[in-house]
Design a protein around this motif. Structure first.
Motif, mmCIF file in Angstrom:
data_model
loop_
_atom_site.group_PDB
_atom_site.id
_atom_site.type_symbol
_atom_site.label_atom_id
_atom_site.label_comp_id
_atom_site.label_asym_id
_atom_site.label_seq_id
_atom_site.Cartn_x
_atom_site.Cartn_y
_atom_site.Cartn_z
ATOM 1 N N ALA A 1 0.844 -1.197 0.000
ATOM 2 C CA ALA A 1 0.000 0.000 0.000
ATOM 3 C C ALA A 1 0.879 1.246 0.000
ATOM 4 C CB ALA A 1 -0.913 -0.018 1.221
ATOM 5 N N GLU A 2 1.924 1.211 0.830
ATOM 6 C CA GLU A 2 2.832 2.341 0.972
ATOM 7 C C GLU A 2 3.533 2.653 -0.345
ATOM 8 O OE1 GLU A 2 5.170 1.475 4.457
ATOM 9 O OE2 GLU A 2 6.482 3.173 4.002
ATOM 10 N N ASN A 3 3.945 1.609 -1.055
ATOM 11 C CA ASN A 3 4.682 1.775 -2.296
ATOM 12 C C ASN A 3 3.844 2.294 -3.441
ATOM 13 O OD1 ASN A 3 7.527 0.984 -3.064
ATOM 14 N ND2 ASN A 3 7.052 -0.400 -1.371
ATOM 15 N N LEU A 4 2.572 1.920 -3.449
ATOM 16 C CA LEU A 4 1.777 2.157 -4.646
ATOM 17 C C LEU A 4 0.739 3.248 -4.511
ATOM 18 C CD1 LEU A 4 1.031 -1.490 -5.771
ATOM 19 C CD2 LEU A 4 2.539 0.147 -6.910
ATOM 20 N N CYS A 5 0.040 3.270 -3.376
ATOM 21 C CA CYS A 5 -1.224 4.011 -3.416
ATOM 22 C C CYS A 5 -1.089 5.428 -2.901
ATOM 23 C CB CYS A 5 -2.287 3.250 -2.648
ATOM 24 S SG CYS A 5 -1.980 3.236 -0.909
ATOM 25 N N ARG A 6 -2.006 6.279 -3.364
ATOM 26 C CA ARG A 6 -2.087 7.655 -2.859
ATOM 27 C C ARG A 6 -3.082 7.724 -1.708
ATOM 28 N NH1 ARG A 6 -0.961 8.553 -8.162
ATOM 29 N NH2 ARG A 6 -3.117 8.243 -8.816
ATOM 30 N N ASN A 7 -4.162 6.963 -1.834
ATOM 31 C CA ASN A 7 -5.200 6.964 -0.801
ATOM 32 C C ASN A 7 -5.498 5.537 -0.404
ATOM 33 O OD1 ASN A 7 -6.091 9.890 -0.611
ATOM 34 N ND2 ASN A 7 -6.202 9.532 -2.824
ATOM 35 N N LEU A 8 -5.986 5.377 0.817
ATOM 36 C CA LEU A 8 -6.329 4.027 1.230
ATOM 37 C C LEU A 8 -7.389 4.019 2.311
ATOM 38 C CD1 LEU A 8 -3.646 2.355 3.520
ATOM 39 C CD2 LEU A 8 -3.971 4.790 3.291
ATOM 40 N N ALA A 9 -7.972 2.856 2.474
ATOM 41 C CA ALA A 9 -8.852 2.603 3.603
ATOM 42 C C ALA A 9 -8.295 1.377 4.304
ATOM 43 C CB ALA A 9 -10.270 2.342 3.120
ATOM 44 N N ILE A 10 -8.322 1.419 5.631
ATOM 45 C CA ILE A 10 -7.942 0.235 6.404
ATOM 46 C C ILE A 10 -9.233 -0.387 6.920
ATOM 47 C CG2 ILE A 10 -6.654 -0.650 8.379
ATOM 48 C CD1 ILE A 10 -4.752 1.724 8.098
ATOM 49 N N ILE A 11 -9.392 -1.664 6.610
ATOM 50 C CA ILE A 11 -10.628 -2.348 6.986
ATOM 51 C C ILE A 11 -10.291 -3.474 7.953
ATOM 52 C CG2 ILE A 11 -10.506 -3.815 4.917
ATOM 53 C CD1 ILE A 11 -13.585 -3.701 4.833
ATOM 54 N N ASP A 12 -11.141 -3.620 8.954
ATOM 55 C CA ASP A 12 -10.945 -4.680 9.949
ATOM 56 C C ASP A 12 -12.309 -5.180 10.407
ATOM 57 O OD1 ASP A 12 -9.691 -6.436 11.649
ATOM 58 O OD2 ASP A 12 -9.377 -4.952 13.235
ATOM 59 N N ARG A 13 -12.516 -6.460 10.349
ATOM 60 C CA ARG A 13 -13.784 -7.083 10.761
ATOM 61 C C ARG A 13 -15.020 -6.366 10.216
ATOM 62 N NH1 ARG A 13 -11.606 -7.887 16.807
ATOM 63 N NH2 ARG A 13 -10.151 -6.374 15.959
ATOM 64 N N GLY A 14 -14.955 -6.027 8.926
ATOM 65 C CA GLY A 14 -16.125 -5.480 8.256
ATOM 66 C C GLY A 14 -16.371 -3.999 8.457
ATOM 67 N N VAL A 15 -15.415 -3.313 9.103
ATOM 68 C CA VAL A 15 -15.569 -1.888 9.382
ATOM 69 C C VAL A 15 -14.325 -1.144 8.896
ATOM 70 C CG1 VAL A 15 -15.812 -0.170 11.235
ATOM 71 C CG2 VAL A 15 -16.971 -2.380 11.427
ATOM 72 N N ILE A 16 -14.539 0.035 8.302
ATOM 73 C CA ILE A 16 -13.390 0.864 7.932
ATOM 74 C C ILE A 16 -12.911 1.617 9.156
ATOM 75 C CG2 ILE A 16 -12.619 2.832 6.544
ATOM 76 C CD1 ILE A 16 -13.942 1.613 4.221
ATOM 77 N N VAL A 17 -11.648 1.380 9.526
ATOM 78 C CA VAL A 17 -11.134 1.970 10.761
ATOM 79 C C VAL A 17 -10.290 3.221 10.503
ATOM 80 C CG1 VAL A 17 -11.301 -0.133 12.141
ATOM 81 C CG2 VAL A 17 -9.225 0.281 10.815
ATOM 82 N N GLU A 18 -9.766 3.372 9.287
ATOM 83 C CA GLU A 18 -9.004 4.568 8.916
ATOM 84 C C GLU A 18 -9.221 4.777 7.436
ATOM 85 O OE1 GLU A 18 -7.070 6.666 10.575
ATOM 86 O OE2 GLU A 18 -6.432 5.627 12.406
ATOM 87 N N GLN A 19 -9.168 6.027 7.002
ATOM 88 C CA GLN A 19 -9.399 6.313 5.595
ATOM 89 C C GLN A 19 -8.737 7.644 5.275
ATOM 90 O OE1 GLN A 19 -13.583 6.158 4.928
ATOM 91 N NE2 GLN A 19 -13.390 5.825 2.748
ATOM 92 N N GLY A 20 -8.044 7.736 4.154
ATOM 93 C CA GLY A 20 -7.460 9.023 3.770
ATOM 94 C C GLY A 20 -6.200 8.864 2.960
ATOM 95 N N PRO A 21 -5.457 9.974 2.772
ATOM 96 C CA PRO A 21 -4.204 9.906 2.021
ATOM 97 C C PRO A 21 -3.177 9.040 2.755
ATOM 98 C CG PRO A 21 -4.913 12.190 2.302
ATOM 99 C CD PRO A 21 -5.779 11.349 3.184
ATOM 100 N N MET A 22 -2.407 8.270 1.996
ATOM 101 C CA MET A 22 -1.361 7.416 2.563
ATOM 102 C C MET A 22 -0.422 8.230 3.454
ATOM 103 S SD MET A 22 -0.396 4.236 2.371
ATOM 104 C CE MET A 22 0.590 3.821 3.781
ATOM 105 N N LYS A 23 -0.027 9.412 2.961
ATOM 106 C CA LYS A 23 0.945 10.233 3.693
ATOM 107 C C LYS A 23 0.435 10.600 5.083
ATOM 108 C CE LYS A 23 3.470 12.354 -0.071
ATOM 109 N NZ LYS A 23 3.322 13.370 -1.108
ATOM 110 N N ALA A 24 -0.829 10.986 5.164
ATOM 111 C CA ALA A 24 -1.410 11.375 6.449
ATOM 112 C C ALA A 24 -1.443 10.185 7.400
ATOM 113 C CB ALA A 24 -2.816 11.927 6.234
#
Ligand code: ADP
Ligand code: ADP
Length: 226
Positions: free
Chosen positions: A198-221
Motif C-alpha cells: 500500500a505504501e509503495n503504490l497508493c495515494r489513498n487508502l482505507a484500512i478495513i478490519d472485521r467489516g468496518v473501515i477503521v481509517e481512511q485518507g491519504p497514505m501520507k497522512a
C-alpha cells in the motif's frame, strides 16, 4: 462522479457471518487506492460485490456515477477485474486468452488482435504470445491476468490481493506494471494485507478490519500517524 462510490454497504452471508457492517468510501478518477486489512477483514467480499460476483445485503454502489443495482451491465463495462486465483485455461495460449476474452465482451476480432499485442508487449509477454500458458512462470501468469483485464479498456481496474504469495522480485515487477497502467489514466483499486505494498503504490487508502473501515485518507497522512 467518483470512479467508485460506496455507501453503507452491508453483507451478511447465509451462515450469519457479517462480512461488511456499513462500509462507505469514494475513490476519485485517476486514483491509486488500496484497501488494506488482515485476512477475514471483508476485502474480498467488498471486491466481490463491486464486481457483481457477490450479492450485497444492503447499501449503494456506483461506478463512474452508474448505479450497480439498476444499471449493472453498464457499470460492469467500466470495470476490469483481476481475481486472486489464476483462473485462465492453462492449455490456451496467452494471445488466444486475451483475444477470446475481448470477444466475449464484444470487442471486434481485428481490434482485439491489435489490443492483445499492445497488452502483451506492455506486460513483457509478447515473446510468450503463442506458448502454452501453463509453461509461464508465476509472475508471468499474474501479468497475463492484468493484461487480460485491460483488454476491455476499463476505467477502473480492481485487483484482489494481486501479489499474495509471490516473491519480492515478481512483486516489484507487478508494482511497476501497475504504476504504468495508473500513469496512463486508469483508476486502480487493490486489496492487500501488505502495508509495504500500500505504501509503495497508493495515494489513498482505507484500512478495513472485521467489516468496518477503521481509517481512511491519504497514505501520507496515515503514515504520519503510525
Ligand atoms: P478478506 O478478503 O479481507 O480476507 P473476506 O471478505 O474473504 O475477507 O471474508 C470476510 C468474512 O466473511 C470472513 O469472516 C470470512 O470467513 C467470511 N466469508 C467470506 N466468504 C464467505 C462465504 N462465501 N460464506 C460465508 N462466509 C464467508
Ligand atoms: P517472472 O515473472 O517469472 O519473475 P520476470 O519478471 O523476470 O519473470 O519477467 C520476464 C522478462 O520480462 C524479463 O526478461 C524481464 O526483464 C522483463 N520484465 C518484467 N518486468 C519488467 C519491467 N517492469 N521492466 C522491464 N522489463 C521487465
Amino acid at each position: 462522479a467518483p470512479a467508485l462510490r460506496i455507501r453503507d454497504l452491508r453483507k451478511t452471508y447465509d451462515n450469519g457471518v457479517q462480512a461488511l457492517k456499513g462500509v462507505s468510501l469514494d475513490v476519485q478518477p485517476g486514483d491509486f487506492y488500496a484497501l488494506l486489512g488482515p485476512n477475514g477483514a471483508g476485502k474480498s467480499t467488498l471486491i466481490g460485490i463491486v464486481s457483481s460476483l457477490v450479492n450485497k445485503s444492503a447499501g449503494e454502489v456506483s461506478v463512474s456515477g452508474i448505479d450497480l443495482a439498476t444499471r449493472r451491465d453498464e457499470a460492469m463495462r467500466q470495470i476490469g477485474l483481476v481475481p486472486q486465483e489464476i483462473n485462465f485455461n492453462l492449455f490456451e495460449k496467452p494471445l488466444d486468452i486475451l483475444v477470446n476474452y475481448a470477444g466475449f465482451y464484444g470487442v471486434p476480432r481485428a481490434q482485439a488482435l491489435v489490443r492483445a499485442e499492445e497488452e502483451l508487449r506492455s506486460a513483457f509477454l509478447w515473446d510468450k504470445a503463442k506458448v502454452m500458458s501453463r509453461t509461464l512462470s508465476g509472475g508471468m501468469k499474474r501479468r497475463l491476468m492484468i493484461a487480460r483485464a485491460m483488454m476491455t479498456r476499463p476505467r477502473l481496474l480492481i485487483l484482489d490481493e494481486p501479489t499474495a504469495g509471490v516473491d519480492i522480485e515478481i512483486r516489484r515487477g507487478m508494482w511497476s506494471t501497475l504504476r504504468e497502467i495508473n500513469a496512463a489514466g486508469t483508476t486502480i483499486i487493490l486489496t492487500t494485507h501488505y502495508l509495504e505494498e500500500a505504501e509503495n503504490l497508493c495515494r489513498n487508502l482505507a484500512i478495513i478490519d472485521r467489516g468496518v473501515i477503521v481509517e481512511q485518507g491519504p497514505m501520507k497522512a496515515l503514515l504520519a500517524k503510525l
